[in-house]
Write a protein that holds these residues in place. Structure first.
Motif, PDB file in Angstrom:
ATOM      1  N   CYS A 104      32.122  27.307  39.870  1.00 13.47           N
ATOM      2  CA  CYS A 104      31.620  28.659  39.595  1.00 13.47           C
ATOM      3  C   CYS A 104      30.807  29.209  40.761  1.00 13.47           C
ATOM      4  N   GLY A 105      31.344  29.022  41.976  1.00 15.05           N
ATOM      5  CA  GLY A 105      30.621  29.487  43.143  1.00 15.05           C
ATOM      6  C   GLY A 105      31.408  30.407  44.058  1.00 15.05           C
ATOM      7  N   ALA A 106      32.721  30.267  44.120  1.00 12.34           N
ATOM      8  CA  ALA A 106      33.523  31.032  45.080  1.00 12.34           C
ATOM      9  C   ALA A 106      34.515  31.954  44.370  1.00 12.34           C
ATOM     10  N   GLY A 107      34.784  33.078  45.008  1.00 11.97           N
ATOM     11  CA  GLY A 107      35.811  33.989  44.522  1.00 11.97           C
ATOM     12  C   GLY A 107      35.523  34.601  43.164  1.00 11.97           C
ATOM     13  N   ARG A 108      34.268  34.837  42.868  1.00 11.26           N
ATOM     14  CA  ARG A 108      33.858  35.348  41.553  1.00 11.26           C
ATOM     15  C   ARG A 108      34.505  36.702  41.250  1.00 11.26           C
ATOM     16  N   ARG A 109      35.002  36.839  40.018  1.00 10.33           N
ATOM     17  CA  ARG A 109      35.546  38.107  39.538  1.00 10.33           C
ATOM     18  C   ARG A 109      35.070  38.343  38.114  1.00 10.33           C
ATOM     19  N   ALA A 110      34.507  39.528  37.880  1.00 13.10           N
ATOM     20  CA  ALA A 110      34.096  39.931  36.529  1.00 13.10           C
ATOM     21  C   ALA A 110      35.331  40.397  35.774  1.00 13.10           C
ATOM     22  N   LEU A 111      35.408  40.047  34.496  1.00 16.86           N
ATOM     23  CA  LEU A 111      36.578  40.391  33.690  1.00 16.86           C
ATOM     24  C   LEU A 111      36.280  41.493  32.687  1.00 16.86           C
ATOM     25  N   SER A 112      37.316  42.270  32.426  1.00 19.98           N
ATOM     26  CA  SER A 112      37.309  43.262  31.352  1.00 19.98           C
ATOM     27  C   SER A 112      38.395  42.871  30.364  1.00 19.98           C
ATOM     28  N   VAL A 113      38.260  43.289  29.121  1.00 15.36           N
ATOM     29  CA  VAL A 113      39.227  42.962  28.078  1.00 15.36           C
ATOM     30  C   VAL A 113      40.568  43.634  28.377  1.00 15.36           C
ATOM     31  N   ASP A 114      41.637  42.860  28.156  1.00 16.98           N
ATOM     32  CA  ASP A 114      43.019  43.317  28.304  1.00 16.98           C
ATOM     33  C   ASP A 114      43.390  43.775  29.710  1.00 16.98           C
ATOM     34  N   VAL A 115      42.838  43.106  30.710  1.00 19.22           N
ATOM     35  CA  VAL A 115      43.206  43.364  32.099  1.00 19.22           C
ATOM     36  C   VAL A 115      43.686  42.045  32.689  1.00 19.22           C
ATOM     37  N   CYS A 116      44.910  42.047  33.252  1.00 18.63           N
ATOM     38  CA  CYS A 116      45.446  40.837  33.875  1.00 18.63           C
ATOM     39  C   CYS A 116      44.743  40.597  35.208  1.00 18.63           C
ATOM     40  N   ASN A 117      44.358  39.343  35.451  1.00 20.07           N
ATOM     41  CA  ASN A 117      43.664  38.978  36.680  1.00 20.07           C
ATOM     42  C   ASN A 117      44.469  37.911  37.416  1.00 20.07           C
ATOM     43  N   ASP A 118      45.220  38.334  38.426  1.00 25.20           N
ATOM     44  CA  ASP A 118      45.952  37.407  39.276  1.00 25.20           C
ATOM     45  C   ASP A 118      44.999  36.821  40.301  1.00 25.20           C
ATOM     46  N   VAL A 119      45.232  35.567  40.663  1.00 30.21           N
ATOM     47  CA  VAL A 119      44.432  34.949  41.714  1.00 30.21           C
ATOM     48  C   VAL A 119      44.769  35.633  43.034  1.00 30.21           C
ATOM     49  N   VAL A 120      43.801  35.709  43.927  1.00 29.04           N
ATOM     50  CA  VAL A 120      44.010  36.354  45.221  1.00 29.04           C
ATOM     51  C   VAL A 120      44.032  35.307  46.327  1.00 29.04           C
ATOM     52  N   SER A 121      44.758  35.577  47.379  1.00 22.58           N
ATOM     53  CA  SER A 121      44.836  34.656  48.514  1.00 22.58           C
ATOM     54  C   SER A 121      43.466  34.526  49.147  1.00 22.58           C
ATOM     55  N   PRO A 122      43.110  33.402  49.723  1.00 23.13           N
ATOM     56  CA  PRO A 122      43.955  32.238  49.986  1.00 23.13           C
ATOM     57  C   PRO A 122      43.989  31.229  48.845  1.00 23.13           C
ATOM     58  N   ALA A 123      43.250  31.483  47.751  1.00 27.76           N
ATOM     59  CA  ALA A 123      43.258  30.549  46.622  1.00 27.76           C
ATOM     60  C   ALA A 123      44.654  30.526  45.988  1.00 27.76           C
ATOM     61  N   THR A 124      45.012  29.395  45.411  1.00 28.85           N
ATOM     62  CA  THR A 124      46.306  29.284  44.747  1.00 28.85           C
ATOM     63  C   THR A 124      46.179  29.323  43.236  1.00 28.85           C
ATOM     64  N   SER A 125      44.964  29.114  42.731  1.00 25.84           N
ATOM     65  CA  SER A 125      44.752  29.181  41.284  1.00 25.84           C
ATOM     66  C   SER A 125      43.269  29.414  40.993  1.00 25.84           C
ATOM     67  N   TRP A 126      43.002  29.882  39.772  1.00 28.80           N
ATOM     68  CA  TRP A 126      41.626  30.000  39.314  1.00 28.80           C
ATOM     69  C   TRP A 126      41.123  28.605  38.991  1.00 28.80           C
ATOM     70  N   GLY A 127      39.863  28.317  39.300  1.00 28.19           N
ATOM     71  CA  GLY A 127      39.352  26.965  39.126  1.00 28.19           C
ATOM     72  C   GLY A 127      38.317  26.786  38.031  1.00 28.19           C
ATOM     73  N   SER A 128      37.579  27.846  37.699  1.00 26.89           N
ATOM     74  CA  SER A 128      36.524  27.711  36.694  1.00 26.89           C
ATOM     75  C   SER A 128      36.206  29.067  36.080  1.00 26.89           C
ATOM     76  N   TRP A 129      35.418  29.014  35.021  1.00 30.85           N
ATOM     77  CA  TRP A 129      35.029  30.231  34.306  1.00 30.85           C
ATOM     78  C   TRP A 129      33.634  30.075  33.731  1.00 30.85           C
ATOM     79  N   GLN A 130      33.028  31.240  33.429  1.00 29.05           N
ATOM     80  CA  GLN A 130      31.688  31.234  32.849  1.00 29.05           C
ATOM     81  C   GLN A 130      31.476  32.514  32.055  1.00 29.05           C
TER      82      GLN A 130
END
Length: 131
Positions: free
Chosen positions: A97-123
């Protein structure tokens, strides 16, 4: 007639055994999100996660998700109000829970962004809850 009674009894027993295996929630249900192994929140549906009060204010990783591909996209399906009043939901590209933080909204698709290949954690951060 005996077969029908036997079948009904067996079905009732099986349903009772399955009900006993369900873990109770730990606090109020705050949210639910669904994870995917492909961009666009449509393909490779890997299931959903429920978020309870006991999950608040701590970093969580995606457990029981096939790797690869990992979590490539994520959709926050619901925030349950009033229990989730004041809460904010975040996803990260690392497992701490330290890098590439993105805040989420309901019913919005969140694709991972380069250079990461996948989401790693959530909070889910809820200042009003003591964790």
């Amino acid at each position: 007639m005996q077969f029908t009674s036997f079948f009904a009894a067996a079905a009732a027993l099986a349903m009772g055994a399955n009900a006993a295996a369900v873990a109770p929630r730990d606090g109020a249900r705050l949210a639910q999100f669904r994870v995917y192994g492909a961009d666009g929140c449509g393909d490779l549906n890997q299931g959903f996660f429920t978020v309870d009060e006991s999950d608040a204010n701590t970093c969580k990783t995606f457990i029981n998700v096939p790797t690869p591909p990992g979590v490539v996209s994520l959709n926050l399906e619901s925030m349950n109000f009033p229990a989730a009043n004041g809460c904010s939901f975040f996803i990260y590209t690392d497992t701490n829970c330290g890098a590439g933080r993105r805040a989420l909204s309901v019913d919005v698709c969140n694709d991972v962004v380069s250079p990461a290949t996948s989401w790693g954690s959530w909070q889910i951060f809820c200042p009003s809850l003591n964790a």
